[in-house]
Scaffold this motif. Structure first.
Motif, PDB file in Angstrom:
ATOM      1  N   GLN A  47       0.822  -1.210   0.000  1.00 30.64           N
ATOM      2  CA  GLN A  47       0.000   0.000   0.000  1.00 30.64           C
ATOM      3  C   GLN A  47       0.858   1.264   0.000  1.00 30.64           C
ATOM      4  O   GLN A  47       0.375   2.339  -0.363  1.00 30.64           O
ATOM      5  CB  GLN A  47      -0.909   0.012   1.235  1.00 30.64           C
ATOM      6  N   LEU A  48       2.116   1.128   0.399  1.00 26.80           N
ATOM      7  CA  LEU A  48       3.006   2.279   0.463  1.00 26.80           C
ATOM      8  C   LEU A  48       3.510   2.636  -0.935  1.00 26.80           C
ATOM      9  O   LEU A  48       3.575   1.773  -1.819  1.00 26.80           O
ATOM     10  CB  LEU A  48       4.193   1.973   1.378  1.00 26.80           C
ATOM     11  N   PRO A  49       3.903   3.890  -1.156  1.00 33.00           N
ATOM     12  CA  PRO A  49       4.430   4.277  -2.473  1.00 33.00           C
ATOM     13  C   PRO A  49       5.669   3.469  -2.842  1.00 33.00           C
ATOM     14  O   PRO A  49       6.576   3.284  -2.018  1.00 33.00           O
ATOM     15  CB  PRO A  49       4.777   5.763  -2.285  1.00 33.00           C
ATOM     16  N   GLY A  50       5.716   2.985  -4.065  1.00 33.51           N
ATOM     17  CA  GLY A  50       6.879   2.227  -4.514  1.00 33.51           C
ATOM     18  C   GLY A  50       8.151   3.049  -4.515  1.00 33.51           C
ATOM     19  O   GLY A  50       9.257   2.502  -4.431  1.00 33.51           O
ATOM     20  N   SER A  51       8.010   4.376  -4.574  1.00 33.94           N
ATOM     21  CA  SER A  51       9.177   5.258  -4.593  1.00 33.94           C
ATOM     22  C   SER A  51       9.962   5.217  -3.286  1.00 33.94           C
ATOM     23  O   SER A  51      11.116   5.649  -3.243  1.00 33.94           O
ATOM     24  CB  SER A  51       8.744   6.698  -4.886  1.00 33.94           C
ATOM     25  N   LEU A  52       9.351   4.693  -2.215  1.00 35.43           N
ATOM     26  CA  LEU A  52      10.081   4.555  -0.949  1.00 35.43           C
ATOM     27  C   LEU A  52      11.259   3.600  -1.089  1.00 35.43           C
ATOM     28  O   LEU A  52      12.214   3.666  -0.312  1.00 35.43           O
ATOM     29  CB  LEU A  52       9.143   4.032   0.148  1.00 35.43           C
ATOM     30  N   PHE A  53      11.194   2.722  -2.066  1.00 37.98           N
ATOM     31  CA  PHE A  53      12.215   1.691  -2.239  1.00 37.98           C
ATOM     32  C   PHE A  53      13.076   1.955  -3.472  1.00 37.98           C
ATOM     33  O   PHE A  53      13.691   1.044  -4.019  1.00 37.98           O
ATOM     34  CB  PHE A  53      11.536   0.319  -2.320  1.00 37.98           C
ATOM     35  N   GLN A  54      13.117   3.229  -3.885  1.00 32.25           N
ATOM     36  CA  GLN A  54      13.942   3.641  -5.018  1.00 32.25           C
ATOM     37  C   GLN A  54      14.786   4.833  -4.599  1.00 32.25           C
ATOM     38  O   GLN A  54      14.337   5.683  -3.824  1.00 32.25           O
ATOM     39  CB  GLN A  54      13.059   4.015  -6.216  1.00 32.25           C
ATOM     40  N   ALA A  55      15.990   4.902  -5.116  1.00 31.31           N
ATOM     41  CA  ALA A  55      16.934   5.934  -4.683  1.00 31.31           C
ATOM     42  C   ALA A  55      16.481   7.329  -5.093  1.00 31.31           C
ATOM     43  O   ALA A  55      15.965   7.534  -6.194  1.00 31.31           O
ATOM     44  CB  ALA A  55      18.317   5.655  -5.271  1.00 31.31           C
ATOM     45  N   GLY A  56      16.656   8.273  -4.162  1.00 38.37           N
ATOM     46  CA  GLY A  56      16.536   9.681  -4.491  1.00 38.37           C
ATOM     47  C   GLY A  56      15.163  10.301  -4.428  1.00 38.37           C
ATOM     48  O   GLY A  56      15.006  11.474  -4.753  1.00 38.37           O
ATOM     49  N   ASN A  57      14.149   9.559  -4.021  1.00 36.73           N
ATOM     50  CA  ASN A  57      12.795  10.100  -4.058  1.00 36.73           C
ATOM     51  C   ASN A  57      12.342  10.722  -2.741  1.00 36.73           C
ATOM     52  O   ASN A  57      11.476  11.586  -2.730  1.00 36.73           O
ATOM     53  CB  ASN A  57      11.808   8.995  -4.459  1.00 36.73           C
ATOM     54  N   TRP A  58      12.909  10.274  -1.626  1.00 36.32           N
ATOM     55  CA  TRP A  58      12.498  10.736  -0.307  1.00 36.32           C
ATOM     56  C   TRP A  58      13.738  11.096   0.512  1.00 36.32           C
ATOM     57  O   TRP A  58      14.844  10.692   0.168  1.00 36.32           O
ATOM     58  CB  TRP A  58      11.719   9.634   0.425  1.00 36.32           C
ATOM     59  N   PRO A  59      13.564  11.827   1.621  1.00 35.64           N
ATOM     60  CA  PRO A  59      14.695  12.043   2.531  1.00 35.64           C
ATOM     61  C   PRO A  59      15.269  10.713   3.013  1.00 35.64           C
ATOM     62  O   PRO A  59      14.559   9.706   3.105  1.00 35.64           O
ATOM     63  CB  PRO A  59      14.071  12.837   3.686  1.00 35.64           C
ATOM     64  N   ALA A  60      16.549  10.711   3.349  1.00 31.95           N
ATOM     65  CA  ALA A  60      17.245   9.465   3.691  1.00 31.95           C
ATOM     66  C   ALA A  60      16.605   8.744   4.868  1.00 31.95           C
ATOM     67  O   ALA A  60      16.515   7.511   4.877  1.00 31.95           O
ATOM     68  CB  ALA A  60      18.715   9.763   3.991  1.00 31.95           C
ATOM     69  N   ASP A  61      16.147   9.490   5.876  1.00 34.25           N
ATOM     70  CA  ASP A  61      15.588   8.825   7.058  1.00 34.25           C
ATOM     71  C   ASP A  61      14.294   8.089   6.730  1.00 34.25           C
ATOM     72  O   ASP A  61      13.980   7.064   7.345  1.00 34.25           O
ATOM     73  CB  ASP A  61      15.363   9.836   8.187  1.00 34.25           C
ATOM     74  N   ILE A  62      13.549   8.580   5.744  1.00 37.44           N
ATOM     75  CA  ILE A  62      12.304   7.915   5.354  1.00 37.44           C
ATOM     76  C   ILE A  62      12.614   6.625   4.596  1.00 37.44           C
ATOM     77  O   ILE A  62      11.975   5.582   4.821  1.00 37.44           O
ATOM     78  CB  ILE A  62      11.425   8.871   4.525  1.00 37.44           C
ATOM     79  N   HIS A  63      13.602   6.661   3.703  1.00 41.98           N
ATOM     80  CA  HIS A  63      14.043   5.424   3.045  1.00 41.98           C
ATOM     81  C   HIS A  63      14.492   4.396   4.092  1.00 41.98           C
ATOM     82  O   HIS A  63      14.207   3.198   3.975  1.00 41.98           O
ATOM     83  CB  HIS A  63      15.209   5.715   2.096  1.00 41.98           C
ATOM     84  N   LEU A  64      15.204   4.872   5.114  1.00 48.79           N
ATOM     85  CA  LEU A  64      15.723   3.975   6.145  1.00 48.79           C
ATOM     86  C   LEU A  64      14.585   3.307   6.911  1.00 48.79           C
ATOM     87  O   LEU A  64      14.625   2.100   7.176  1.00 48.79           O
ATOM     88  CB  LEU A  64      16.622   4.764   7.099  1.00 48.79           C
ATOM     89  N   GLN A  65      13.565   4.065   7.258  1.00 45.98           N
ATOM     90  CA  GLN A  65      12.427   3.488   7.972  1.00 45.98           C
ATOM     91  C   GLN A  65      11.666   2.500   7.096  1.00 45.98           C
ATOM     92  O   GLN A  65      11.222   1.443   7.574  1.00 45.98           O
ATOM     93  CB  GLN A  65      11.491   4.606   8.442  1.00 45.98           C
ATOM     94  N   ALA A  66      11.514   2.836   5.821  1.00 49.27           N
ATOM     95  CA  ALA A  66      10.838   1.919   4.897  1.00 49.27           C
ATOM     96  C   ALA A  66      11.615   0.609   4.783  1.00 49.27           C
ATOM     97  O   ALA A  66      11.028  -0.480   4.737  1.00 49.27           O
ATOM     98  CB  ALA A  66      10.694   2.575   3.526  1.00 49.27           C
ATOM     99  N   ALA A  67      12.943   0.707   4.757  1.00 48.76           N
ATOM    100  CA  ALA A  67      13.780  -0.491   4.672  1.00 48.76           C
ATOM    101  C   ALA A  67      13.600  -1.369   5.905  1.00 48.76           C
ATOM    102  O   ALA A  67      13.472  -2.595   5.805  1.00 48.76           O
ATOM    103  CB  ALA A  67      15.246  -0.087   4.524  1.00 48.76           C
ATOM    104  N   ARG A  68      13.597  -0.749   7.078  1.00 48.22           N
ATOM    105  CA  ARG A  68      13.439  -1.520   8.318  1.00 48.22           C
ATOM    106  C   ARG A  68      12.083  -2.214   8.365  1.00 48.22           C
ATOM    107  O   ARG A  68      11.979  -3.364   8.792  1.00 48.22           O
ATOM    108  CB  ARG A  68      13.594  -0.586   9.519  1.00 48.22           C
ATOM    109  N   LEU A  69      11.054  -1.502   7.937  1.00 52.99           N
ATOM    110  CA  LEU A  69       9.721  -2.093   7.948  1.00 52.99           C
ATOM    111  C   LEU A  69       9.652  -3.270   6.977  1.00 52.99           C
ATOM    112  O   LEU A  69       9.094  -4.328   7.302  1.00 52.99           O
ATOM    113  CB  LEU A  69       8.684  -1.030   7.587  1.00 52.99           C
ATOM    114  N   ALA A  70      10.232  -3.106   5.789  1.00 46.62           N
ATOM    115  CA  ALA A  70      10.253  -4.197   4.815  1.00 46.62           C
ATOM    116  C   ALA A  70      11.039  -5.389   5.357  1.00 46.62           C
ATOM    117  O   ALA A  70      10.646  -6.546   5.169  1.00 46.62           O
ATOM    118  CB  ALA A  70      10.861  -3.711   3.502  1.00 46.62           C
ATOM    119  N   GLN A  71      12.139  -5.117   6.055  1.00 45.67           N
ATOM    120  CA  GLN A  71      12.952  -6.200   6.613  1.00 45.67           C
ATOM    121  C   GLN A  71      12.176  -6.959   7.686  1.00 45.67           C
ATOM    122  O   GLN A  71      12.215  -8.193   7.734  1.00 45.67           O
ATOM    123  CB  GLN A  71      14.243  -5.628   7.193  1.00 45.67           C
ATOM    124  N   LEU A  72      11.465  -6.238   8.542  1.00 46.75           N
ATOM    125  CA  LEU A  72      10.670  -6.891   9.579  1.00 46.75           C
ATOM    126  C   LEU A  72       9.556  -7.743   8.974  1.00 46.75           C
ATOM    127  O   LEU A  72       9.164  -8.758   9.544  1.00 46.75           O
ATOM    128  CB  LEU A  72      10.071  -5.845  10.523  1.00 46.75           C
TER     129      LEU A  72
END
Length: 326
Positions: A148-173
């Motif tokens: 349900q989240l934007p696919g851009s969260l998992f692509q380089a350069g679209n969001w601030p770094a901390d938001i990419h980091l949180q998206a990564a942690r959530l995907a990992q969990l």
């Protein structure tokens, strides 16, 4: 004489701006002065600065007090951006203090304020942080889907770094490792020497190291952990340093002597941080790679630590729950 002339010139250069401003103020002419700064906003900024400094050293109660004062000042300034920032910072320190309900309440306030202000970044930041907390507490709604989240969260350069980091942690969990890897890499490719960015890059490399270990790519995991240590030496992040050393000590990449050395360094850091859980993990790993004569002493130390942690847990559970007044 030359000295007198030089000194006079310095005085003129210093006084001219002051005299010019005084003249404009007195005359009330057509030249517009800069707007006065809201003192409550200044207070809020100062309290936020103090809170962030306390967070760096994991002084969570001190940080919480600073952010609560900042929140009051931001509300008095009627600055919704600052109010949202204060609630977000409060959520972080409450999470660190295991105050799950207080943290969730704070994140919900951030979501509400960011919707009001149409602040897309802060809204996503709080939404991801809340989902992470709910996931860790096994309280994530069944209706939540990572897709349900934007696919851009998992692509380089679209969001601030901390938001990419949180998206990564959530995907990992959620065991969506390919998405987690992409989001972590979106952080590691960022350029810059800002301390916050370097810390986030170190955390992203740690995430990649854990993903590699889960995939049985031990050499890659070791290499990513080395990247963590390199960044941490620049900024000073002892807990993350200990995590990386612990991981390396658990990997069958180096010989046992090197692994023992890394585990001992991790153990020393965890002990300095009074992190009982970290000490337990480091000791257990040390026992597995210890020399024959060392094992009994390490076993005894581990048992003493287990007894101490068990006693502290029992005492904590027996204490009445009270709200601390700041």
């Amino acid at each position: 004489m030359k000295c007198q002339i030089s000194l006079s010139s310095c005085c003129v250069r210093f006084l001219l701006p002051i005299l010019f401003v005084a003249l404009l103020s007195a005359c009330g002419g057509s030249h517009k002065l800069s707007d006065p700064e809201n003192p409550y906003r200044v207070q809020a900024d100062n309290h936020i600065h103090n809170g962030l400094a306390a967070m760096q050293y994991e002084r969570w109660q001190s940080a919480e007090r600073s952010f609560e004062r900042a929140l009051t000042s931001a509300q008095l300034a009627d600055d919704l951006r600052l109010v949202g920032q204060c609630w977000y910072n409060l959520a972080i320190v409450r999470t660190a203090q295991k105050n799950t309900e207080g943290a969730m309440e704070a994140y919900l306030r951030v979501i509400e304020l960011s919707e009001l202000r149409h602040d897309t970044n802060m809204h996503m930041r709080a939404q991801l942080a809340l989902a992470l907390l709910q996931q860790q507490e096994a309280r994530l709604p069944d209706s939540f889907k990572l897709q349900q989240l934007p696919g851009s969260l998992f692509q380089a350069g679209n969001w601030p770094a901390d938001i990419h980091l949180q998206a990564a942690r959530l995907a990992q969990l959620q065991q969506q490792n390919p998405l987690a890897q992409q989001a972590y890499q979106a952080v590691t490719v960022r350029k810059g020497s800002d301390r916050n960015l370097l810390k986030m890059k170190a955390e992203a490399h740690m995430g990649l190291a854990l993903l590699a270990r889960a995939d049985n790519s031990d050499e890659e995991a070791w290499s990513e952990a080395e990247q963590v240590l390199e960044q941490c030496r620049k900024i000073g992040a002892p807990r993350l340093t200990a995590h990386a050393l612990l991981l390396q000590g658990q990997l069958p990449v180096a010989d046992n002597s090197e692994r023992r050395q890394r585990l001992q360094r991790a153990l020393d850091i965890y002990a300095a941080l009074a992190d009982g859980a970290g000490q337990r993990q480091a000791l257990a790993a040390l026992i597995k790679v210890s020399l024959p004569g060392q094992s009994p002493g390490l076993q005894l130390r581990l048992q003493q630590l287990e007894d101490k942690l068990g006693k502290e847990t029992e005492e904590a559970e027996s204490l009445p729950h009270t709200d601390e007044v700041h």
